[in-house]
Structure formats: structure tokens, C-alpha cells
Motif scaffolding. Structure first.
Motif, short mmCIF file in Angstrom:
data_model
loop_
_atom_site.label_atom_id
_atom_site.label_comp_id
_atom_site.label_asym_id
_atom_site.label_seq_id
_atom_site.Cartn_x
_atom_site.Cartn_y
_atom_site.Cartn_z
N ILE A 197 34.96 8.89 -19.86
CA ILE A 197 33.92 9.91 -19.86
C ILE A 197 34.56 11.27 -20.02
CG2 ILE A 197 31.99 10.91 -18.58
CD1 ILE A 197 31.86 8.29 -16.97
N LEU A 198 34.12 12.04 -21.01
CA LEU A 198 34.58 13.41 -21.21
C LEU A 198 33.75 14.35 -20.34
CD1 LEU A 198 36.36 15.42 -22.90
CD2 LEU A 198 34.41 15.55 -24.48
N PHE A 199 34.40 15.32 -19.70
CA PHE A 199 33.74 16.24 -18.77
C PHE A 199 33.86 17.67 -19.33
CE2 PHE A 199 33.60 17.30 -13.90
CZ PHE A 199 32.47 18.09 -14.11
N LEU A 200 32.74 18.22 -19.84
CA LEU A 200 32.70 19.58 -20.37
C LEU A 200 31.95 20.49 -19.41
CD1 LEU A 200 31.59 18.98 -24.09
CD2 LEU A 200 33.84 19.77 -23.35
N THR A 201 32.43 21.71 -19.23
CA THR A 201 31.69 22.66 -18.41
C THR A 201 32.08 24.10 -18.75
OG1 THR A 201 30.91 23.13 -16.16
CG2 THR A 201 33.29 22.79 -16.44
N ASP A 202 31.16 25.03 -18.53
CA ASP A 202 31.39 26.47 -18.61
C ASP A 202 32.08 26.88 -19.92
OD1 ASP A 202 30.68 27.71 -15.76
OD2 ASP A 202 31.52 25.71 -15.46
N SER A 255 37.77 24.68 -32.14
CA SER A 255 39.12 24.14 -32.04
C SER A 255 39.25 23.19 -30.87
CB SER A 255 40.12 25.29 -31.92
OG SER A 255 41.44 24.81 -31.76
N LEU A 256 38.66 23.58 -29.74
CA LEU A 256 38.72 22.73 -28.55
C LEU A 256 38.06 21.38 -28.81
CD1 LEU A 256 37.95 23.82 -24.91
CD2 LEU A 256 36.70 21.91 -25.88
N LEU A 257 36.85 21.40 -29.38
CA LEU A 257 36.12 20.15 -29.59
C LEU A 257 36.74 19.31 -30.69
CD1 LEU A 257 32.49 21.57 -29.24
CD2 LEU A 257 33.67 20.07 -27.63
N SER A 258 37.25 19.96 -31.73
CA SER A 258 37.84 19.20 -32.83
C SER A 258 39.15 18.54 -32.41
CB SER A 258 38.09 20.12 -34.03
OG SER A 258 39.08 21.10 -33.72
N GLY A 259 39.80 19.08 -31.39
CA GLY A 259 41.07 18.52 -30.93
C GLY A 259 40.94 17.40 -29.92
N LEU A 260 39.71 16.96 -29.65
CA LEU A 260 39.52 15.92 -28.63
C LEU A 260 39.78 14.52 -29.16
CD1 LEU A 260 36.28 17.24 -26.88
CD2 LEU A 260 38.60 17.24 -25.96
N GLY A 261 39.90 14.39 -30.48
CA GLY A 261 40.07 13.06 -31.06
C GLY A 261 41.18 12.23 -30.43
N PRO A 262 42.41 12.75 -30.33
CA PRO A 262 43.50 11.95 -29.74
C PRO A 262 43.26 11.55 -28.29
CG PRO A 262 44.36 13.84 -30.96
CD PRO A 262 42.88 14.03 -30.88
N GLY A 304 29.94 13.42 -32.53
CA GLY A 304 29.23 12.41 -33.29
C GLY A 304 28.24 11.60 -32.47
N PRO A 305 28.31 10.27 -32.54
CA PRO A 305 27.32 9.43 -31.89
C PRO A 305 27.52 9.25 -30.38
CG PRO A 305 28.94 8.06 -32.99
CD PRO A 305 29.30 9.48 -33.33
N VAL A 306 28.57 9.84 -29.82
CA VAL A 306 28.80 9.67 -28.37
C VAL A 306 27.66 10.32 -27.60
CG1 VAL A 306 30.38 10.16 -26.46
CG2 VAL A 306 31.30 9.71 -28.75
N PRO A 307 27.01 9.60 -26.68
CA PRO A 307 25.91 10.20 -25.92
C PRO A 307 26.42 11.29 -24.97
CG PRO A 307 26.40 8.00 -25.09
CD PRO A 307 27.22 8.18 -26.33
N VAL A 308 25.71 12.40 -24.95
CA VAL A 308 26.05 13.54 -24.11
C VAL A 308 24.95 13.74 -23.08
CG1 VAL A 308 26.57 16.01 -24.06
CG2 VAL A 308 27.36 14.60 -25.99
N TYR A 309 25.31 13.92 -21.82
CA TYR A 309 24.34 14.09 -20.74
C TYR A 309 24.54 15.47 -20.11
CZ TYR A 309 24.03 9.12 -21.59
OH TYR A 309 23.88 7.89 -22.21
#
Length: 502
Positions: A197-202, A255-262, A304-309
Motif C-alpha cells: 500500500i502506497l501512503f500519500l499525504t500533504d 517527478s515524485l509520482l513518476s518515480g514510484l515505479g521501482p 494508472g489502474p491502482v485504486p486510490v482511497y
């Protein structure tokens, strides 16, 4: 543990109104009294709002404690010691009437602007813009609650003249179902399936970020088009951001979001709010909706298709922290924001979640069998949500709804994750206490809590009620993407959920 009473209902009974237009502003003494109480409420929070503080300021003091200090000073300053109860109620009836008249609102705004400048709470242009932005909502709140004749005179003259019950204690109801015996967490079996699970905030996107501008300007937020240029001895704002009181340009979030692939792949994303920038003195509803739709589109583009809550942050609204409970209707309500969120996020959220999202900005869903996710609107616990001065008792019935969700999950044998923006330890006392009771009751069902807001990486530990020594739950607080204030932009953390949730 202390017992708590139940506070009264949502509003206050109507009272007689003066009809003479010349009473809308009243005598000099009345105007001083009017302005004095308004500032007693508004200025302490304003000072916190404008002052560049550390990334993790101490929790603000409660409103009752502030009033307890200020009322004797106001009495001395304005000579109210001989004010009788009938005269007091007469004065505040006139004040209540006056604030509903446009000239009265304009006068309060003018006085607040002058005092903001006089006390150097913020630069003059910020004072002017902030007062214009906040005045209508604040006056609406004051006329519904703080300046009610019975409450104001109860505060000034004591309980014989009225009842001051703002932020009084209250309790939610827990089911009669006995609490199961506590079950310590068990390590997963070797080879058990893992969910990531990816955790995004602020994120705090600043539409007006401008490279080369002054990162240490006089305004509360810098590195912007209105920040001016720095002195020749100091460098200007950087291309990607700045270690100062600045938010981020869109390219940095890209840049932050595009670098999450690895770091992936991810099974789902928890996104705990605060999308717009910190220019809270000069924001419109259009600005906030632009931030919501722009950053939501960016997240969809790179994940992409990853569900975000998502969860609702305190900066999503304007004025900042202004989240009226659902019984506030019309133009003052938050429906403009919740409807936009429902539309922006409908591809991520099942249709059944959109009902409570549209009503109060919270929802629950099952992202996979055996796991229930609950997204809370923590603005209904916030010390800075001035709308709670009208009634702070379980706004929107959210905590009672949470109890129902947790009991249903316990009955099914599901585990639960809770996400939100403001951490429970930063909430109003009664809300925080009731939330603590709920967590203690459903400790076997609750598998994790995830919040943001403080901009730093930390956690809150919950202990049992009986001994206050047995840990029963942990709330994880993720660091911010934004650099505000003087922070390193943090790559979002990822969580691993291992093994069966049953």
C-alpha cells in the motif's frame, strides 16, 4: 475514568431581535464589547495561523482555557463589572441583530483588519485579504453560537445569567455486545501473501510557485509570484522547491509520482489529504477545486489502474479549516466541495460510498475480502474548525457511524484500517476521548490507523483504559511531500499487509 455528560443540540433557541437600524452598531461601549469578544475568539488562532512555526507545533490550547484567561482582562478593560444580566442580554441581542445586517458585517471586518495590522499579526495585504475571506463565515458562526445572548452572558457573568457550554463533554454509545478478550497480534505464516500500500499525504501544490522569487518573504507563504525577488546576497527559490516556507510546483509532484515505479507495484493507495497550497488568506472555491481536479488527474496519470482511497484534509476547503456540519445548509455548507470530490474520485470509490462522502466527507468500503477501510473526515474533530463552536457533539454523527462499522466488521470477523488527515491526538478533547474509547473497544478488529497533517514522520500509541500501560493500537503519521516549513520532500512510504486479514 471520568464520566461525561451530553451537550445540547445543534443550534440555539431564537431570541427577540431589536429592529432599529441604529442599534446595529450601537454605542462606543457596545462596539468595544462587540469587538473585544470577537478578537478574543479570533486572534489566538490567527496568531498560530500566520506565524512561521516549526513543522510540528504544539497542539493549540482549547477555546475554554483561552476565554478563562481573557474574560477578566476584557472585563477590566471595558468596565463590565457592574453589567447586569438583563442589560447584558439586551446588549447581545442588539449585537446579534447587528451582525446579521451587512453594515454590521462590514464594520466588524474593518475593525478586524485594522487590529490585524496594528498588532502586526500579518503583513497589511495579508490582513486585508484574510479578513475579507473569513468575515462572512465567522460572523455566521458568531451569530449562531458565541454571541448568543444566553451563552455570551453566561460566559461574562456566570451561570446565573446563562449557560456557556461550547466544547462541553459528550459521549457516543457503544453496543451492549461484550468486548472479546484482547488477542495479541500474530506474526504471519512463512510465505503468506503480501499486499503493498502506497501512503500519500500533504502534497500542497502551489499553482503560483515561481523559480527565483524570495523564499524568505514577509508573507506566510513564499516562493510565489507575489513574493518579490530576494536580496542580492541570497539565492532565489529553486526549480524543484525550496527549504523554506514554500510549497511545491506541479513539476515536483510529477517527478515524485513518476518515480514510484521501482518501489511498486502497489495494490492500493491511501491518500490522506491536503492538496492545495498554504496561501490560506487568498483562496477561492475555484482555486480549491482546481487543485483537487489537477492533482487527482496527476495521481491517476502516474498510478494508472491502482485504486486510490482519499481522505479529506483541512486545507481542501476555503476558508481553511472551515467544515460546517451537515445541518448547515445553503451557501455556507460544504456541499460544493464534497460533490466535487465525489465526481473526481468516483472511478476509485464504489457507488455506495458516495452517499456519506457527499453528506460529510467520510466513507467505508472493502478493498479486498476480510479488510474494511474507513476514511474519516477528521475536520469534525479539529480545534481550528470554527464551525464546531455552534455544536461540537459528534459532528455529522461520524463517530457513532464508525462504531456501527466496527461492530459490523467484528461480527464478520474482518479487520479494519482507518485513514484520515488530522491525527486523533490533535483533536478536541471530547472527540479525542470518544475516539480513544472506540479504539479500545475494537482493538481486536482494528489492524492499522494512518494519518498525516503534521508533515513529519511519527506515530501515536493507544493504551488500555484500565492500566494505561498495555499498548493496544498505533496510529502512523506519514511525512509530507511539501517542504513547508523547511523540510526535505519525502518519498511516500509504502506499507506491507501480510497474511490473511481474518
Amino acid at each position: 475514568m471520568p464520566r461525561h455528560g451530553v451537550s445540547p443540540g445543534q443550534g440555539h433557541p431564537g431570541c427577540g431581535r431589536e429592529t432599529e437600524s441604529d442599534r446595529s452598531r450601537g454605542s462606543p461601549r457596545l462596539r468595544l464589547l462587540w469587538t473585544g469578544l470577537a478578537l478574543a475568539l479570533a486572534l489566538p488562532d490567527s496568531l498560530v495561523l500566520w506565524a512561521p512555526a516549526g513543522a510540528h507545533p504544539l497542539p493549540a490550547q482549547s477555546h475554554p482555557a483561552r476565554f478563562g484567561r481573557l474574560v477578566p482582562q476584557l472585563r477590566n478593560a471595558f468596565g463590565w463589572w457592574n453589567l447586569t444580566c438583563p442589560v447584558c442580554k439586551g446588549l447581545f441581542t442588539a449585537i446579534d441583530f447587528g451582525l446579521k445586517k451587512e453594515p454590521g458585517v462590514a464594520w466588524v471586518g474593518s475593525m478586524a483588519t485594522k487590529l490585524c495590522k496594528l498588532l502586526k499579526i500579518a503583513p497589511p495585504t495579508v490582513c486585508q485579504s484574510a479578513v475579507q475571506l473569513f468575515e462572512d463565515d465567522m460572523v455566521e458562526v458568531w451569530t449562531r453560537s458565541v454571541l448568543s445572548p444566553s451563552e455570551a452572558c453566561g460566559l461574562l457573568l456566570g451561570s446565573t445569567c446563562g449557560h456557556w457550554d461550547i466544547f462541553s463533554s459528550w459521549n457516543i454509545s457503544l453496543p451492549a455486545v461484550p468486548k472479546p478478550s484482547p488477542q495479541p497480534p500474530k506474526p504471519p505464516a512463512p510465505g503468506a501473501p503480501v499486499s503493498r500500500i502506497l501512503f500519500l499525504t500533504d502534497l500542497h501544490w502551489d499553482h503560483d510557485y515561481l523559480e527565483g522569487t524570495d523564499p524568505d518573504c514577509e508573507n506566510p507563504l513564499c516562493c510565489r509570484q507575489d513574493s518579490g525577488l530576494p536580496p542580492a546576497s541570497r539565492p532565489g527559490a529553486g526549480y524543484w522547491g525550496e527549504y523554506s516556507k514554500c510549497d511545491l510546483p506541479l513539476r515536483t509532484l510529477e517527478s515524485l509520482l513518476s518515480g514510484l515505479g521501482p518501489a511498486g507495484p502497489f495494490d492500493m493507495v491511501y491518500w490522506t489529504g491536503d492538496i492545495p497550497a498554504h496561501n490560506v488568506w487568498h483562496q477561492s472555491r475555484q482555486d480549491q477545486l482546481r487543485a483537487l481536479t489537477t492533482v487527482t488527474a496527476l495521481v491517476k496519470k502516474f498510478l494508472g489502474p491502482v485504486p486510490v482511497y482519499p481522505a479529506v484534509g483541512n486545507h481542501e476547503s476555503t476558508p481553511v479549516n472551515g467544515f460546517p456540519p451537515p445541518f448547515i445548509e445553503g451557501n455556507y455548507s460544504s456541499s460544493w466541495l464534497y460533490e466535487a470530490m465525489a465526481k473526481a474520485w468516483e472511478s476509485w470509490l464504489p457507488a455506495e460510498t458516495l452517499h456519506t462522502l457527499r453528506i460529510g466527507g467520510f466513507y467505508a468500503l472493502s478493498p479486498r475480502p476480510g479488510l474494511r477501510l474507513i476514511s474519516l473526515n477528521m475536520n469534525f474533530c479539529s480545534r481550528e474548525n470554527f464551525w464546531l463552536l455552534i455544536n461540537s457533539t459528534d459532528p455529522a454523527g461520524q463517530l457513532q457511524w464508525l462504531v456501527g462499522e466496527l461492530q459490523a466488521a467484528e461480527d464478520r470477523g474482518d479487520k479494519v484500517h482507518i485513514i484520515g488527515h488530522i491525527p486523533p491526538g490533535h483533536c478536541l478533547k471530547s472527540w479525542s476521548w470518544n475516539y480513544y474509547r472506540i479504539i479500545a473497544r475494537y482493538e481486536n478488529t482494528l489492524a492499522g490507523q494512518f494519518f498525516g497533517h503534521t508533515h513529519v514522520d511519527e506515530f501515536e500509541v493507544f493504551y488500555d483504559e484500565e492500566t494505561l500501560s498495555r499498548p493496544l493500537s498505533v496510529a502512523f503519521l506519514a511525512p509530507s511531500a511539501t517542504t513547508y516549513i523547511g523540510l526535505n520532500p519525502v518519498s511516500p512510504p509504502s506499507l506491507q499487509v501480510t497474511g490473511s486479514t481474518k
